[in-house]
Write a protein that holds these residues in place. Structure first.
Motif, short mmCIF file in Angstrom:
data_model
loop_
_atom_site.label_atom_id
_atom_site.label_comp_id
_atom_site.label_asym_id
_atom_site.label_seq_id
_atom_site.Cartn_x
_atom_site.Cartn_y
_atom_site.Cartn_z
N ASP A 135 1.16 4.30 -2.83
CA ASP A 135 0.53 5.32 -3.65
C ASP A 135 -0.65 5.96 -2.93
O ASP A 135 -1.16 6.98 -3.36
N TYR B 169 -10.88 8.46 -6.04
CA TYR B 169 -9.54 9.04 -6.10
C TYR B 169 -9.63 10.52 -5.75
O TYR B 169 -10.45 11.24 -6.30
N ARG C 262 -3.30 -3.40 -9.08
CA ARG C 262 -2.65 -2.11 -8.85
C ARG C 262 -2.06 -1.59 -10.16
O ARG C 262 -2.26 -0.43 -10.53
N LEU D 54 -3.37 1.79 -12.13
CA LEU D 54 -2.45 2.90 -12.35
C LEU D 54 -2.28 3.21 -13.84
O LEU D 54 -2.13 4.38 -14.22
#
Length: 165
Positions: A27, A61, A111, A115
């Motif tokens: 990702d 991000y 993770r 997410l």
């Protein structure tokens, strides 16, 4: 990272604390996605036979705004808490995380947590005005000269009647 929790499961009031970087896998590639490192402070402790994992995850991000397509970075900080069991029973289901053989993959767990917490829509700022639907100008940089007032297509026949007279 595979964490060995045998000492915590078998010892009353045992505790493991560590600082690590979470591997976000595939990702984290391209121009958008996680900016390494994704850091986590993890604490696993046994309190009266209940093994609990607490994690503070911090990361940046990189994304393109869903309204204006401008590139932006945003920092996030999440706290997660899980109850860890060696084997799931039918009743525990989604409330507990299974650690068979006292082993837990913290990267996979965190993770998934991260997410699921990420927003479904990324905006450069809450007040983002987006792009003009006619000329494509970024309306955050100023207004455009386009006439955005359009006649409802259902009323086009009436407009045509008025223009004939």
């Amino acid at each position: 990272m595979i964490l060995d929790l045998k000492r915590v499961f078998l010892g009353e009031n045992e505790r493991i604390a560590l600082h690590t970087e979470v591997d976000m896998g595939s990702d984290a590639q391209g121009e958008t996605g996680f900016v390494p490192p994704v850091e986590a402070d993890i604490t696993v402790r046994n309190r009266a036979g209940l093994v609990e994992l607490e994690a503070d995850v911090n990361f940046t991000y990189r994304f393109e705004c869903d309204r204006c397509a401008k590139a932006a970075d945003r920092s996030y900080a999440y706290k997660f808490r899980h109850i860890i069991v060696e084997k799931l029973s039918d009743e525990s289901g989604d409330d507990h995380i299974e650690a068979p053989d006292y082993k837990l993959d913290t990267d996979a767990l965190l993770r998934d947590d991260v997410l699921l917490e990420l927003p479904s829509k990324f905006l450069c700022k809450e007040s983002c005005k987006g792009l003009c639907p006619k000329c494509g100008k970024n309306l955050n940089e100023g207004s455009c000269t386009c006439n955005t007032r359009e006649t409802d297509p259902r009323l086009a026949a009436l407009k045509q009647l008025l223009s004939e007279e």
